[in-house]
Write a protein that holds these residues in place. Structure first.
Motif, PDB file in Angstrom:
ATOM      1  N   ASN A 125      36.952  11.612 -24.335  1.00  0.00           N
ATOM      2  CA  ASN A 125      35.545  11.323 -24.047  1.00  0.00           C
ATOM      3  C   ASN A 125      34.941  10.261 -24.959  1.00  0.00           C
ATOM      4  O   ASN A 125      33.943   9.650 -24.605  1.00  0.00           O
ATOM      5  CB  ASN A 125      34.705  12.607 -24.153  1.00  0.00           C
ATOM      6  N   ARG A 126      35.487  10.102 -26.156  1.00  0.00           N
ATOM      7  CA  ARG A 126      34.870   9.186 -27.114  1.00  0.00           C
ATOM      8  C   ARG A 126      35.883   8.153 -27.613  1.00  0.00           C
ATOM      9  O   ARG A 126      36.047   7.933 -28.814  1.00  0.00           O
ATOM     10  CB  ARG A 126      34.272   9.975 -28.291  1.00  0.00           C
ATOM     11  N   GLN A 127      36.540   7.508 -26.666  1.00  0.00           N
ATOM     12  CA  GLN A 127      37.566   6.522 -27.040  1.00  0.00           C
ATOM     13  C   GLN A 127      36.946   5.314 -27.736  1.00  0.00           C
ATOM     14  O   GLN A 127      37.562   4.725 -28.620  1.00  0.00           O
ATOM     15  CB  GLN A 127      38.341   6.088 -25.799  1.00  0.00           C
ATOM     16  N   LEU A 128      35.745   4.944 -27.304  1.00  0.00           N
ATOM     17  CA  LEU A 128      35.081   3.799 -27.948  1.00  0.00           C
ATOM     18  C   LEU A 128      34.858   4.071 -29.436  1.00  0.00           C
ATOM     19  O   LEU A 128      35.019   3.179 -30.274  1.00  0.00           O
ATOM     20  CB  LEU A 128      33.750   3.500 -27.243  1.00  0.00           C
ATOM     21  N   ASP A 129      34.510   5.320 -29.738  1.00  0.00           N
ATOM     22  CA  ASP A 129      34.335   5.701 -31.153  1.00  0.00           C
ATOM     23  C   ASP A 129      35.626   5.479 -31.933  1.00  0.00           C
ATOM     24  O   ASP A 129      35.596   4.998 -33.076  1.00  0.00           O
ATOM     25  CB  ASP A 129      33.947   7.174 -31.261  1.00  0.00           C
ATOM     26  N   LEU A 130      36.748   5.841 -31.321  1.00  0.00           N
ATOM     27  CA  LEU A 130      38.040   5.670 -32.006  1.00  0.00           C
ATOM     28  C   LEU A 130      38.309   4.197 -32.292  1.00  0.00           C
ATOM     29  O   LEU A 130      38.761   3.840 -33.386  1.00  0.00           O
ATOM     30  CB  LEU A 130      39.165   6.243 -31.148  1.00  0.00           C
ATOM     31  N   VAL A 131      38.013   3.343 -31.289  1.00  0.00           N
ATOM     32  CA  VAL A 131      38.227   1.902 -31.491  1.00  0.00           C
ATOM     33  C   VAL A 131      37.335   1.400 -32.619  1.00  0.00           C
ATOM     34  O   VAL A 131      37.781   0.662 -33.516  1.00  0.00           O
ATOM     35  CB  VAL A 131      37.943   1.146 -30.172  1.00  0.00           C
ATOM     36  N   VAL A 132      36.078   1.830 -32.601  1.00  0.00           N
ATOM     37  CA  VAL A 132      35.146   1.404 -33.653  1.00  0.00           C
ATOM     38  C   VAL A 132      35.630   1.892 -35.020  1.00  0.00           C
ATOM     39  O   VAL A 132      35.586   1.166 -36.012  1.00  0.00           O
ATOM     40  CB  VAL A 132      33.717   1.924 -33.344  1.00  0.00           C
ATOM     41  N   GLN A 133      36.123   3.140 -35.077  1.00  0.00           N
ATOM     42  CA  GLN A 133      36.623   3.667 -36.352  1.00  0.00           C
ATOM     43  C   GLN A 133      37.783   2.834 -36.874  1.00  0.00           C
ATOM     44  O   GLN A 133      37.843   2.517 -38.070  1.00  0.00           O
ATOM     45  CB  GLN A 133      37.078   5.114 -36.172  1.00  0.00           C
TER      46      GLN A 133
END
Lengths: 163, 101
Positions: A125-133
């Motif tokens: 659900n929060r893949q964008l967060d992973l990329v940002v991290q």
């Protein structure tokens, strides 16, 4: 309930001591605060986050702070920049405003739709967060390397003459 | 008081202590420590809110992002502090405010 109150008061005590003491002691009080906050996370039903907070907050950050304090040495500071009564006034006003805004809205809080499992939340659900991290971590590592690598002493006149 | 109200009271307490530390500290490392206290208050608010609305896993995943970004910013700040100490010989925010080029 009483244990929850006790842990919150303990967290406040650790934070207060971290603000009052010298930097090295403050780093240790901050580690204690991280440990108390981890217990609170666990009691609130967030065990995965509690583990991360304990390892990163009480472990990594404390080691980094101790490293920075040892390199920068401890130095005594005179009076505070802002007069203490004025600082207290600002804190009371800010805290009062926050409570005034938040407390009336709390009774209306209700359970919403069912939550997805933690693994699904993080990886699906929060893949964008992973990329940002990942971007933040890589940027941070590069920033630290460029900052700490910039310690070369200026070249001596003898070396310049030889060139 | 409900658990959420208790947690919010704790959050306000931690935020207040962190803000006080931020206002009165002249030592740059103490400024970083005060910011860390305020971030822990924000994390506690996220988790308490997630618990109250039954979305604790969503709150955990958001808080995980906050921890990662907070850690990297703290590491960068400490690296900057070490460089400032090497170049200027002081970590006093009042002295550093007087520096010009």
């Amino acid at each position: 309930m009483s244990l929850h109150v006790l842990l919150l008061l303990l967290a406040g005590l650790c934070a207060g001591m971290a603000v009052r003491t010298r930097p090295l002691h403050a780093a240790l009080w901050l580690a204690a605060l991280s440990a108390v906050v981890s217990i609170l996370f666990y009691r609130l039903g967030a065990p995965e986050l509690a583990v991360v907070e304990l390892s990163v907050g009480a472990g990594l950050i404390t080691v980094l702070l101790a490293f920075a304090i040892s390199m920068a040495e401890d130095e005594a500071m005179p009076a505070a920049l802002v007069p203490r009564p004025f600082a207290w006034l600002l804190v009371v006003v800010a805290g009062g405003a926050l409570l005034w805004l938040l407390l009336p809205a709390l009774p209306a809080v209700r359970q919403v739709a069912a939550d997805a499992p933690f693994v699904a939340q993080v990886w699906d659900n929060r893949q964008l967060d992973l990329v940002v991290q990942m971007v933040v971590v890589i940027t941070g590592v590069m920033g630290v390397l460029s900052l700490l690598g910039e310690t070369r002493a200026p070249e001596s006149p003898a070396v310049e003459a030889h060139q | 008081m409900t658990p959420l109200q208790l947690s919010i009271a704790g959050v306000v307490l931690l935020l207040g202590v962190g803000l006080y530390g931020l206002l009165i500290s002249r030592h740059l490392i103490k400024v970083v420590i005060a910011l860390q206290i305020m971030v822990k208050a924000a994390l506690l608010a996220l988790v308490a809110a997630g618990d109250a609305v039954g979305q604790i896993n969503l709150a955990q995943s958001i808080a995980l992002t906050v921890i990662v970004v907070d850690t990297i910013s703290a590491v960068l700040a400490l690296a900057l502090i070490v460089q400032i100490k090497r170049r200027t010989g002081t970590l006093d925010a009042a002295d550093l405010a007087q520096l010009r080029h």
